[in-house]
Write a protein that holds these residues in place. Structure first.
Motif, PDB file in Angstrom:
ATOM      1  N   GLY A 130       0.802  -1.221   0.000  1.00  0.00           N
ATOM      2  CA  GLY A 130       0.000   0.000   0.000  1.00  0.00           C
ATOM      3  C   GLY A 130       0.834   1.271   0.000  1.00  0.00           C
ATOM      4  N   PRO A 131       0.239   2.397   0.512  1.00  0.00           N
ATOM      5  CA  PRO A 131       0.877   3.722   0.467  1.00  0.00           C
ATOM      6  C   PRO A 131       2.294   3.721   1.021  1.00  0.00           C
ATOM      7  CG  PRO A 131      -1.030   3.681   1.962  1.00  0.00           C
ATOM      8  CD  PRO A 131      -1.072   2.432   1.166  1.00  0.00           C
ATOM      9  N   ILE A 132       2.516   2.962   2.094  1.00  0.00           N
ATOM     10  CA  ILE A 132       3.840   2.969   2.718  1.00  0.00           C
ATOM     11  C   ILE A 132       4.890   2.434   1.740  1.00  0.00           C
ATOM     12  CG2 ILE A 132       3.657   0.667   3.775  1.00  0.00           C
ATOM     13  CD1 ILE A 132       4.708   3.394   6.024  1.00  0.00           C
ATOM     14  N   VAL A 133       4.484   1.453   0.940  1.00  0.00           N
ATOM     15  CA  VAL A 133       5.431   0.854  -0.004  1.00  0.00           C
ATOM     16  C   VAL A 133       5.651   1.790  -1.192  1.00  0.00           C
ATOM     17  CG1 VAL A 133       5.892  -1.142  -1.468  1.00  0.00           C
ATOM     18  CG2 VAL A 133       4.735  -1.439   0.728  1.00  0.00           C
ATOM     19  N   LEU A 134       4.588   2.485  -1.617  1.00  0.00           N
ATOM     20  CA  LEU A 134       4.748   3.482  -2.677  1.00  0.00           C
ATOM     21  C   LEU A 134       5.720   4.566  -2.219  1.00  0.00           C
ATOM     22  CD1 LEU A 134       1.034   3.796  -3.894  1.00  0.00           C
ATOM     23  CD2 LEU A 134       2.895   2.507  -4.949  1.00  0.00           C
ATOM     24  N   LYS A 135       5.536   5.007  -0.965  1.00  0.00           N
ATOM     25  CA  LYS A 135       6.435   6.014  -0.387  1.00  0.00           C
ATOM     26  C   LYS A 135       7.880   5.506  -0.386  1.00  0.00           C
ATOM     27  CE  LYS A 135       7.392   9.843   1.851  1.00  0.00           C
ATOM     28  NZ  LYS A 135       7.183  11.191   1.244  1.00  0.00           N
ATOM     29  N   ALA A 136       8.050   4.236  -0.020  1.00  0.00           N
ATOM     30  CA  ALA A 136       9.398   3.648  -0.008  1.00  0.00           C
ATOM     31  C   ALA A 136      10.026   3.727  -1.397  1.00  0.00           C
ATOM     32  CB  ALA A 136       9.337   2.203   0.472  1.00  0.00           C
ATOM     33  N   GLY A 137       9.209   3.461  -2.419  1.00  0.00           N
ATOM     34  CA  GLY A 137       9.700   3.549  -3.790  1.00  0.00           C
ATOM     35  C   GLY A 137      10.143   4.962  -4.136  1.00  0.00           C
ATOM     36  N   GLU A 138       9.329   5.957  -3.737  1.00  0.00           N
ATOM     37  CA  GLU A 138       9.697   7.359  -3.995  1.00  0.00           C
ATOM     38  C   GLU A 138      11.032   7.694  -3.334  1.00  0.00           C
ATOM     39  OE1 GLU A 138       6.450   9.711  -2.542  1.00  0.00           O
ATOM     40  OE2 GLU A 138       4.979   8.599  -3.738  1.00  0.00           O
ATOM     41  N   ILE A 139      11.172   7.278  -2.063  1.00  0.00           N
ATOM     42  CA  ILE A 139      12.407   7.585  -1.335  1.00  0.00           C
ATOM     43  C   ILE A 139      13.610   6.953  -2.023  1.00  0.00           C
ATOM     44  CG2 ILE A 139      13.636   7.199   0.842  1.00  0.00           C
ATOM     45  CD1 ILE A 139      11.014   7.583   2.307  1.00  0.00           C
ATOM     46  N   GLU A 140      13.435   5.719  -2.530  1.00  0.00           N
ATOM     47  CA  GLU A 140      14.535   5.054  -3.243  1.00  0.00           C
ATOM     48  C   GLU A 140      14.963   5.876  -4.458  1.00  0.00           C
ATOM     49  OE1 GLU A 140      12.991   1.149  -3.881  1.00  0.00           O
ATOM     50  OE2 GLU A 140      14.321   0.234  -2.385  1.00  0.00           O
ATOM     51  N   LEU A 141      13.967   6.374  -5.204  1.00  0.00           N
ATOM     52  CA  LEU A 141      14.289   7.203  -6.373  1.00  0.00           C
ATOM     53  C   LEU A 141      15.032   8.464  -5.946  1.00  0.00           C
ATOM     54  CD1 LEU A 141      11.031   6.838  -8.522  1.00  0.00           C
ATOM     55  CD2 LEU A 141      13.289   5.856  -8.961  1.00  0.00           C
ATOM     56  N   GLN A 171      18.528   7.626  -5.278  1.00  0.00           N
ATOM     57  CA  GLN A 171      19.245   7.432  -6.547  1.00  0.00           C
ATOM     58  C   GLN A 171      19.605   8.784  -7.171  1.00  0.00           C
ATOM     59  OE1 GLN A 171      16.803   4.906  -9.065  1.00  0.00           O
ATOM     60  NE2 GLN A 171      16.754   3.290  -7.487  1.00  0.00           N
ATOM     61  N   ARG A 172      18.692   9.757  -7.020  1.00  0.00           N
ATOM     62  CA  ARG A 172      18.964  11.078  -7.595  1.00  0.00           C
ATOM     63  C   ARG A 172      19.926  11.881  -6.718  1.00  0.00           C
ATOM     64  NH1 ARG A 172      13.395  11.196  -8.711  1.00  0.00           N
ATOM     65  NH2 ARG A 172      13.056  12.769  -7.111  1.00  0.00           N
ATOM     66  N   GLY A 173      20.441  11.225  -5.651  1.00  0.00           N
ATOM     67  CA  GLY A 173      21.474  11.862  -4.818  1.00  0.00           C
ATOM     68  C   GLY A 173      20.928  12.774  -3.735  1.00  0.00           C
ATOM     69  N   ILE A 174      19.611  12.767  -3.536  1.00  0.00           N
ATOM     70  CA  ILE A 174      19.038  13.587  -2.464  1.00  0.00           C
ATOM     71  C   ILE A 174      19.478  13.037  -1.108  1.00  0.00           C
ATOM     72  CG2 ILE A 174      16.874  14.322  -1.365  1.00  0.00           C
ATOM     73  CD1 ILE A 174      15.613  14.252  -4.214  1.00  0.00           C
ATOM     74  N   LYS A 175      19.952  13.930  -0.240  1.00  0.00           N
ATOM     75  CA  LYS A 175      20.503  13.505   1.058  1.00  0.00           C
ATOM     76  C   LYS A 175      19.388  13.087   2.020  1.00  0.00           C
ATOM     77  CE  LYS A 175      24.979  13.777   0.796  1.00  0.00           C
ATOM     78  NZ  LYS A 175      24.638  12.910  -0.386  1.00  0.00           N
ATOM     79  N   LYS A 176      19.622  11.984   2.690  1.00  0.00           N
ATOM     80  CA  LYS A 176      18.690  11.463   3.699  1.00  0.00           C
ATOM     81  C   LYS A 176      19.507  11.058   4.927  1.00  0.00           C
ATOM     82  CE  LYS A 176      15.043  11.111   0.789  1.00  0.00           C
ATOM     83  NZ  LYS A 176      13.731  11.718   1.049  1.00  0.00           N
ATOM     84  N   PRO A 177      18.841  10.874   6.070  1.00  0.00           N
ATOM     85  CA  PRO A 177      19.577  10.371   7.249  1.00  0.00           C
ATOM     86  C   PRO A 177      19.979   8.899   7.103  1.00  0.00           C
ATOM     87  CG  PRO A 177      17.253  10.743   7.776  1.00  0.00           C
ATOM     88  CD  PRO A 177      17.454  11.248   6.391  1.00  0.00           C
ATOM     89  N   PHE A 178      19.766   8.316   5.946  1.00  0.00           N
ATOM     90  CA  PHE A 178      20.119   6.902   5.710  1.00  0.00           C
ATOM     91  C   PHE A 178      20.526   6.751   4.248  1.00  0.00           C
ATOM     92  CE2 PHE A 178      15.610   7.750   5.462  1.00  0.00           C
ATOM     93  CZ  PHE A 178      15.284   7.335   4.174  1.00  0.00           C
ATOM     94  N   THR A 179      21.166   5.637   3.911  1.00  0.00           N
ATOM     95  CA  THR A 179      21.689   5.458   2.550  1.00  0.00           C
ATOM     96  C   THR A 179      20.869   4.467   1.725  1.00  0.00           C
ATOM     97  OG1 THR A 179      23.134   3.722   3.375  1.00  0.00           O
ATOM     98  CG2 THR A 179      24.060   5.970   3.256  1.00  0.00           C
ATOM     99  N   GLU A 180      20.029   3.661   2.380  1.00  0.00           N
ATOM    100  CA  GLU A 180      19.216   2.704   1.616  1.00  0.00           C
ATOM    101  C   GLU A 180      17.865   2.477   2.290  1.00  0.00           C
ATOM    102  OE1 GLU A 180      20.325  -1.409   1.658  1.00  0.00           O
ATOM    103  OE2 GLU A 180      21.094  -1.336   3.704  1.00  0.00           O
ATOM    104  N   VAL A 181      16.875   2.089   1.482  1.00  0.00           N
ATOM    105  CA  VAL A 181      15.571   1.679   2.007  1.00  0.00           C
ATOM    106  C   VAL A 181      15.621   0.179   2.263  1.00  0.00           C
ATOM    107  CG1 VAL A 181      13.136   1.373   1.435  1.00  0.00           C
ATOM    108  CG2 VAL A 181      14.282   3.524   0.882  1.00  0.00           C
ATOM    109  N   ILE A 182      15.236  -0.231   3.463  1.00  0.00           N
ATOM    110  CA  ILE A 182      15.198  -1.659   3.789  1.00  0.00           C
ATOM    111  C   ILE A 182      13.749  -2.117   3.778  1.00  0.00           C
ATOM    112  CG2 ILE A 182      15.674  -3.382   5.564  1.00  0.00           C
ATOM    113  CD1 ILE A 182      18.032  -1.455   6.404  1.00  0.00           C
ATOM    114  N   ARG A 183      13.407  -2.938   2.799  1.00  0.00           N
ATOM    115  CA  ARG A 183      12.011  -3.346   2.590  1.00  0.00           C
ATOM    116  C   ARG A 183      11.655  -4.510   3.502  1.00  0.00           C
ATOM    117  NH1 ARG A 183       9.276  -1.482  -1.924  1.00  0.00           N
ATOM    118  NH2 ARG A 183      10.437   0.024  -3.220  1.00  0.00           N
ATOM    119  N   ALA A 184      11.382  -4.183   4.749  1.00  0.00           N
ATOM    120  CA  ALA A 184      11.014  -5.222   5.728  1.00  0.00           C
ATOM    121  C   ALA A 184       9.498  -5.427   5.745  1.00  0.00           C
ATOM    122  CB  ALA A 184      11.518  -4.834   7.108  1.00  0.00           C
TER     123      ALA A 184
END
Lengths: 485, 485
Positions: free
Chosen positions: A66-77, A80-93
């Motif tokens: 659902g929405p949470i997984v769509l959001k995860a996909g957006e964050i991954e993109l 990839q586009r180099g936008i800084k986050k407090p983490f380096t990868e999305v962990i799909r748990a």
């Protein structure tokens, strides 16, 4: 035609003669026939909108993706586009996807699959004889000895025989009939097919499907797609999610006022205590039960230690089903022609692995033990760490590959969630995702008692990574409690 | 609980915590909870009957695997048990199952599939570099670099990109957007998914789905399963099954009195004349059409020259779909998690075969030409022989892999059929099966103009075998005419 939408079957060899022998001009004529209506209609207008679409499909919710997984996909993109986050990868748990989390396939299964896929390899000395034997047997049962042929709608015969033999062994000799085995596209396909046949009636005779809460969202999704009524009965969290028969009675009684309840029951699986199939229990209760109760059971290539999710292999066993209904089942299954034959072959290896004395047995056992041993270790690790965190309670993980911890969400956080028009646990999981990159599923997607909150997380990441994940969740949760204290 | 049916998710790792931590006793408790009702109920009684089941499912008919195919299965078993028949084998000419009829898989596709299945083979010198390159690319796009992981619900990204590139090439540069590509479990899955979203409303606003007659039975099956209204428009047999726009108008006008018609259109495919996709035609008609008409198109691994039916690979391309509807589409697809990843990989090779200059190109081209050349030869053979038979007329076969000859059925045979409560062409096909072992599908399963009769037969058997089949049909038909003269 006030409204028109074109569905076009394209390309190589459509299946009806309606596509034969038309010239370019007649093709244009076809197209224009579809389009005649357009000039009447304004540019932006669409035929298929949320208003005009199938309302039952619109009502479907599916939290696991659902929405949470769509959001995860957006964050991954964004990463990839180099936008800084407090983490380096999305962990799909959020989903039990063993091999995506690094679990290696069972060698024997992949060897048999490769041999079936490219039979030239049957002459290669680098494949063990027992794998070749399995592959030859499967191919001999396939049309043209090829995985590329359709199988019978019910599935390849010899694979259904292997499934029946597996069930008979597992149930200590309680017989299983290959004629009652239907191969499916993962377990989901079998479950939705059975529900599809089960659902009927309108008004008070509308079918109510009883499901244990927490549930797997497939059931609620299919139930609303079929316009049936979901009847919840709550499992007892204080008692390790056990079923309480009085709660089941309560749910049935309340349901009978407005629908015709039928029962879905989940089953026991735990590495610590023996597995008991419903079917075996029925037999132990005597013929009054074992020869009367209509039962459908499901299994798949995905959720076992082989973790072959991508192959979408599965089976269902039905017992005591009316012969006419079995006919209806085959008819319904035949509309999708057959389950993927590669998935059927994978299912065969799941139920028919190497046995003592066979060339591949030792390596197979090693690989199997390593998967199950790791899972047990991770289960303990997860339970222990979660229960150290104030405001998190986690039942012992005695099976499957998920934790479903209960989380305390402070009143201020509940208000903040309402302000965002989110369920409190959705709000919690979104924050967790945004701050740590960890994607888990809110308990509301599975159902939970009013006022309680949970999330579901897979324990499949490799041990070291899982430790990091759990530590991050712990830190996040403590900060969350402080922030909304 | 007046009525109860148990659906049990069995075995390794059910997906919800409801299955955790229960002891043997609680398992028994669960089972008995399901069964409490039984003593009230008589021994033979069944919950799920033709009366209580889903009436829409009951209404589904699917001729391609209908009674005639069940009968064919019974006859095969009788032959195996040594029962004497006027023939030694059943020839399943009812379905387009190329490899079951002896067509060899395209080597390159199977090499790539084997490499993806068992990546150790990537080190083997016996596989060509271009196959390894394809396999590496597919695996890199899979979770954990494995076909055993779930893919995104819409399908593996790089495969959707390859599909879009293929469509762009095919349509002479008309752009295709990977975001509009959805990978499916064969074409059937995509078609039923789109219909599922399209159907809505009750009474006069009930959705009518317009389909060309003769149709492929999937459409009528899904339409009745969805409780929508089938709106027939008849293709012109005298004009090689071309579409007549006036006939389409007639059907729309009549339909509008009792439902809300939407259009399904089949498309042109012929080896003799260029392929024209609806999408390309839309673009040639200008932006008023190309940027407005909502169009969904389908393709699969089954019906092309690669004939990989068993992998259940397919895709759909949608254009001009409302963004919210695309969201609904992904949601609906996500309930079944993902299409078989092996089928997605097979689809990739269908749209991305070896090109000039690549190591495998020559062998690939040889194999492809042989398949298509044979098909053309068989098409001519079939048309010529059928048209020599009094009472059989067969249009030129210019595409696909089927013949749909029109057959004359004498009045006496029609009476005999009625006496058996069979459609006349079903009666004809049953007799053909019983006397010759040849299994074809009655035209009534596809729809035909009142009073006309046809059957559908695949032309896929090897040339020599096809000649025998055609000769047997000829002899049967002549005897049939005499018998019922």
């Amino acid at each position: 035609m006030q409204r028109a939408a074109a569905l076009v079957r394209r390309g190589c060899g459509p299946r009806t003669p309606s596509s034969w022998g038309r010239s370019q001009s007649s093709a244009a004529a076809e197209a224009s026939a579809v389009l005649k209506v357009r000039p009447e209609r304004s540019r932006r207008e669409r035929i298929l909108t949320l208003e005009s679409m199938n309302p039952q499909v619109k009502a479907v919710e599916y939290a696991v993706r659902g929405p949470i997984v769509l959001k995860a996909g957006e964050i991954e993109l964004e990463l990839q586009r180099g936008i800084k986050k407090p983490f380096t990868e999305v962990i799909r748990a959020n989903i039990g996807d063993a091999q995506a989390m690094g679990q290696q396939p069972i060698t024997f299964l992949r060897q048999v699959m490769a041999l079936c896929t490219y039979p030239n390899l049957l002459d290669s000395p680098s494949f063990p004889e027992d794998a070749k034997k399995r592959a030859r047997r499967i191919l001999q049962a396939c049309g043209g000895n090829s995985l590329g042929s359709y199988s019978a709608s019910q599935g390849v015969n010899c694979i259904r025989e292997d499934v029946a033999a597996y069930i008979t062994r597992r149930d200590g000799g309680v017989p299983a009939d290959p004629d009652n085995i239907y191969l499916t596209t993962g377990a989901s396909d079998g479950i939705s097919t059975i529900l599809k046949i089960l659902v009927s009636g309108g008004g008070k005779s509308r079918t109510g499907v009883m499901i244990p809460i927490p549930q797997y969202p497939l059931y609620s999704a299919v139930i609303s797609e079929l316009d049936a009524i979901q009847v919840n009965y709550y499992l007892d969290e204080e008692n390790c999610w056990a079923l309480n028969v009085n709660e089941l009675r309560r749910a049935v009684q309340e349901a009978k006022d407005h629908c015709d309840p039928k029962v879905y029951q989940d089953n026991v699986y735990s590495p610590d205590c023996r597995f008991h199939s419903f079917k075996k229990v029925l037999y132990e209760m005597g013929p009054e039960y074992s020869s009367n109760v209509e039962l459908a059971s499901f299994h798949s290539t995905s959720k076992g230690y082989m973790g072959e999710c991508g192959y979408r292999g599965g089976y269902m066993e039905v017992i005591n089903l009316h012969p006419e209904i079995k006919g209806q089942l085959v008819k319904l299954l035949s509309v999708r022609l057959c389950p993927p034959v590669s998935g059927q072959a994978a299912m065969d290896i799941v139920v028919n692995p190497p046995v003592a004395g066979e060339e591949s047995f030792e390596q197979f056992s090693r690989e199997k033990e390593s998967v199950l041993g790791n899972l047990a270790k991770k289960a303990k690790l997860t339970e222990d760490l979660f229960n150290q965190v104030p405001g998190i309670h986690c039942n012992p993980l005695q099976g499957a590959m998920y934790a479903f911890p209960r989380i305390f969400i402070p009143a201020k956080a509940v208000e903040a969630a309402q302000a965002h028009q989110m369920a409190p646990d959705m709000f919690y999981c979104m924050k967790l995702l945004e701050e740590t990159g960890i994607c888990v599923v809110p308990g509301s997607g599975f159902g939970q008692r009013e006022g309680t909150y949970h999330f579901r997380m897979t324990i499949l990441p490799p041990v070291e990574k899982l430790k990091t994940v759990l530590q991050k969740v712990k830190d996040f949760h403590i900060n969350f409690l402080e922030k909304y204290a």
